[in-house]
Write an enzyme that holds these catalytic residues in place. Structure first.
Site, PDB file in Angstrom:
ATOM      1  N   ARG A  47      -6.208   4.265 -15.126  1.00 19.17           N
ATOM      2  CA  ARG A  47      -6.600   4.275 -13.653  1.00 19.17           C
ATOM      3  C   ARG A  47      -7.264   5.874 -13.564  1.00 19.17           C
ATOM      4  O   ARG A  47      -7.692   6.083 -12.650  1.00 19.17           O
ATOM      5  CB  ARG A  47      -4.687   4.874 -13.070  1.00 19.17           C
ATOM      6  CG  ARG A  47      -4.214   3.283 -13.074  1.00 19.17           C
ATOM      7  CD  ARG A  47      -2.962   3.574 -11.955  1.00 19.17           C
ATOM      8  NE  ARG A  47      -3.089   4.037 -11.247  1.00 19.17           N
ATOM      9  CZ  ARG A  47      -2.479   5.436 -10.601  1.00 19.17           C
ATOM     10  NH1 ARG A  47      -2.312   6.038 -11.431  1.00 19.17           N
ATOM     11  NH2 ARG A  47      -3.142   6.029  -9.570  1.00 19.17           N
ATOM     12  N   GLY A  95       0.821  -1.114  -0.100  1.00 19.69           N
ATOM     13  CA  GLY A  95       0.065   0.065  -0.297  1.00 19.69           C
ATOM     14  C   GLY A  95       0.526   1.299   0.074  1.00 19.69           C
ATOM     15  O   GLY A  95      -0.013   2.152  -0.386  1.00 19.69           O
ATOM     16  N   GLU A 135       3.805  -6.843   1.347  1.00 15.90           N
ATOM     17  CA  GLU A 135       2.624  -7.434  -0.029  1.00 15.90           C
ATOM     18  C   GLU A 135       3.158  -6.068  -0.949  1.00 15.90           C
ATOM     19  O   GLU A 135       2.561  -5.699  -1.049  1.00 15.90           O
ATOM     20  CB  GLU A 135       1.865  -7.782   0.130  1.00 15.90           C
ATOM     21  CG  GLU A 135       1.538  -8.696   1.532  1.00 15.90           C
ATOM     22  CD  GLU A 135       0.060  -9.322   1.604  1.00 15.90           C
ATOM     23  OE1 GLU A 135      -0.352  -8.356   0.867  1.00 15.90           O
ATOM     24  OE2 GLU A 135      -0.357  -9.858   2.409  1.00 15.90           O
ATOM     25  N   PRO A 136       4.510  -5.639  -1.344  1.00 14.41           N
ATOM     26  CA  PRO A 136       4.042  -4.111  -1.502  1.00 14.41           C
ATOM     27  C   PRO A 136       3.991  -4.239  -3.082  1.00 14.41           C
ATOM     28  O   PRO A 136       4.204  -5.508  -4.006  1.00 14.41           O
ATOM     29  CB  PRO A 136       5.925  -3.876  -1.417  1.00 14.41           C
ATOM     30  CG  PRO A 136       6.546  -4.767  -0.957  1.00 14.41           C
ATOM     31  CD  PRO A 136       5.451  -5.496  -0.763  1.00 14.41           C
ATOM     32  N   GLY A 137       3.006  -3.162  -3.844  1.00 17.54           N
ATOM     33  CA  GLY A 137       2.941  -3.405  -5.166  1.00 17.54           C
ATOM     34  C   GLY A 137       3.160  -2.700  -5.892  1.00 17.54           C
ATOM     35  O   GLY A 137       4.675  -2.223  -6.727  1.00 17.54           O
ATOM     36  N   ARG A 138       2.930  -1.517  -5.483  1.00 17.78           N
ATOM     37  CA  ARG A 138       2.889   0.400  -6.384  1.00 17.78           C
ATOM     38  C   ARG A 138       4.421   0.456  -6.269  1.00 17.78           C
ATOM     39  O   ARG A 138       4.781   0.774  -7.405  1.00 17.78           O
ATOM     40  CB  ARG A 138       1.502   0.835  -6.259  1.00 17.78           C
ATOM     41  CG  ARG A 138       1.333   2.840  -6.853  1.00 17.78           C
ATOM     42  CD  ARG A 138       0.880   3.263  -5.786  1.00 17.78           C
ATOM     43  NE  ARG A 138      -0.018   2.892  -5.699  1.00 17.78           N
ATOM     44  CZ  ARG A 138      -1.944   2.725  -6.495  1.00 17.78           C
ATOM     45  NH1 ARG A 138      -1.203   3.150  -7.284  1.00 17.78           N
ATOM     46  NH2 ARG A 138      -2.378   2.203  -6.472  1.00 17.78           N
ATOM     47  N   CYS A 166     -14.275   4.629 -27.274  1.00 17.35           N
ATOM     48  CA  CYS A 166     -15.314   5.268 -27.040  1.00 17.35           C
ATOM     49  C   CYS A 166     -16.710   5.534 -26.520  1.00 17.35           C
ATOM     50  O   CYS A 166     -17.354   4.887 -25.604  1.00 17.35           O
ATOM     51  CB  CYS A 166     -16.490   5.136 -28.709  1.00 17.35           C
ATOM     52  SG  CYS A 166     -15.703   4.714 -30.193  1.00 17.35           S
ATOM     53  N   GLU A 167     -16.134   6.062 -25.640  1.00 17.95           N
ATOM     54  CA  GLU A 167     -16.378   6.614 -24.170  1.00 17.95           C
ATOM     55  C   GLU A 167     -15.814   8.063 -23.786  1.00 17.95           C
ATOM     56  O   GLU A 167     -14.621   8.320 -24.339  1.00 17.95           O
ATOM     57  CB  GLU A 167     -15.649   5.592 -22.871  1.00 17.95           C
ATOM     58  CG  GLU A 167     -16.046   4.349 -23.870  1.00 17.95           C
ATOM     59  CD  GLU A 167     -17.357   3.222 -22.767  1.00 17.95           C
ATOM     60  OE1 GLU A 167     -17.881   4.380 -22.068  1.00 17.95           O
ATOM     61  OE2 GLU A 167     -18.361   3.286 -23.014  1.00 17.95           O
TER      62      GLU A 167
END
Ligand SMILES: *Cc1c(COP(=O)(O)O)cnc(C)c1O
Length: 435
Positions: free
Chosen positions: A331, A255, A292-295, A362-363
């Site tokens: 994101r 986190g 548990e680091p990800g980012r 197309c959004e």
């Protein structure tokens, strides 16, 4: 969260790894010119720096020097094999959230004993796969899951090592969609129920209590939520051990935030100095630790290169239409997240105009940056920064857009770790109804 109208990152103050810098008027990652890579490999193109990944990991390793600690890369942040390989070779374990992620660990020869399996909805088939592979620990998120895991393990003649993910009810002060440790959230078990659920886990024949786990959210930029969560978890460890159930390891989750735009998260080693001081003060300094680091291991090691297709001036807004879109960079559409967008070859002679930077999908939600001052023309190459985490791993084929190619740079060496996906790749699993 970013402010609604953040200033554009200036070319002298790039968020991201120090490996990203302008040299002779061109943006480089390590020793490699990003302009040259875009010309050779096309766009949209993800490029990651191996040195930046290893430097981010080293900050944690330094923080844990002399401790019994295991770093499990939360691979949902970026699960490309070439990325996993770097972390596996550097000694990381992995935090997985599906059987598919376990298959990826096995594919890169990662150490399965250092794998922990998180997530609220593990299937029986995933449990079987993980048990036969011999993973290190299941992070269990409900009583119902304890029952099923015990049943599956007994049927296989095995005992599953478990931690229970507890919800410390601490506000991580981040975006609600990436906040996970509050009551009313689908993750973990309530703090007040944890002791009873541990006693239940200890009574089940197919389970062995190994540790305790918490993960309070993502893109956390303050120290206090971590310190508060640690206090709450250590209170539980005391109560659980007093009830005669040994807790061998404490897993503090991931986190930690990164700098997207004037964010000032603590450095991993500084954060852990504070956390370890608390752990020592409370008498738990010799427990095995897991994180548990990800980012924070990959987010700022990567950029996404994209070409400006069209400029479309308007009465209320000017649009800069690029060849990367929400299917490549989800994101902003998902969390209103901010990514800095900078020119790969800045032009000093053109005036800046304020644009909404948007993709071809197309959004109306397909925007990558809003109100950005850019001096661009069609054909220019832009770099979307801080694109290492939760971009490619969330990429989709919406609008039958092939997923981008990915490169790993290592000094002057460039490795293609994913070739660009073709329309044929996308249609391979499909078939038409026969007459
Ligand atoms: C997503 C996740 C992580 C990693 O979060 P980051 O913000 O990327 O560090 C760690 N643990 C669990 C259980 C997760 O779901």
């Amino acid at each position: 969260m970013s402010p609604p109208n953040p200033p554009t990152a200036s070319v002298t103050d790039l968020p991201g790894a120090p490996q990203l810098a302008y040299r002779q008027g061109r943006l480089h990652l390590e020793e490699t010119s990003l302009h040259a890579l875009a010309q050779e490999h096309g766009t949209p193109l993800f490029v990651y720096s191996k040195a930046a990944m290893l430097a981010a990991l080293a900050a944690y390793q330094q923080g844990f020097a002399g401790r019994d600690a295991q770093i499990c890369y939360a691979m949902k942040a970026n699960s490309s094999l070439g990325v996993l390989q770097v972390f596996a070779q550097a000694g990381c374990g992995f935090d997985i959230v599906s059987g598919g992620e376990l298959e990826r660990v096995l594919a890169v020869g990662g150490d399965v004993r250092k794998v922990i399996f998180s997530g609220v909805g593990k299937t029986r088939a995933e449990m079987q796969l993980a048990l036969s592979a011999g993973i290190g620990c299941f992070n269990v998120e409900s009583e119902a899951e304890l029952d099923v895991l015990s049943e599956v393990a007994v049927a296989m003649g095995q005992v599953a090592p478990v931690s229970i993910r507890v919800n410390p009810n601490v506000d991580p002060k981040t975006h609600p969609y990436i906040s996970t440790g509050l009551k009313g959230n689908k993750f973990g078990v309530a703090h007040e129920d944890a002791l009873r659920i541990y006693q239940y886990a200890a009574s089940l024949p197919g389970l062995k209590v190994a540790g305790i786990d918490c993960h309070i959210g993502s893109q956390i930029t303050e120290t206090t939520p971590y310190l508060d969560a640690m206090d709450r978890v250590l209170d539980l460890v005391a109560a659980i051990e007093a009830a005669g159930i040994a807790i061998d390891h404490i897993d503090f989750g991931g986190g930690l935030g990164i700098n997207y735009n004037q964010d000032t998260p603590p450095a991993a080693d500084a954060l852990w100095q504070l956390l370890l001081a608390k752990l020592d003060a409370r008498g738990y300094g010799s427990k095995k630790l897991m994180i548990e680091p990800g980012r924070s291991l990959i987010g700022n090691a990567g950029v996404c290169l994209t070409e400006v297709l069209y400029l479309k001036p308007g009465e209320q807004k000017n649009f800069c239409i690029i060849d990367a879109a929400m299917n490549d960079l989800p994101r902003p559409a998902m969390y209103q997240a901010f990514h800095a967008i900078v020119p790969v070859v800045p032009a000093s002679d053109r005036p800046e105009t304020t644009y909404d930077v948007v993709g071809p999908v197309c959004e109306s939600g397909d925007w990558i940056g809003r109100d950005r001052a850019l001096a661009v023309q069609a054909g220019d190459c832009l770099a979307v920064l801080s694109a290492g985490a939760y971009c490619m791993s969330m990429a989709s084929n919406y609008n039958t857009r092939g997923r981008a190619a990915e490169l790993l740079v290592d000094g002057t060496r460039v490795h293609v770790i994913r070739r660009r996906e073709t329309a044929a790749d996308q249609m391979r699993q499909e078939q038409q109804v026969s007459a």
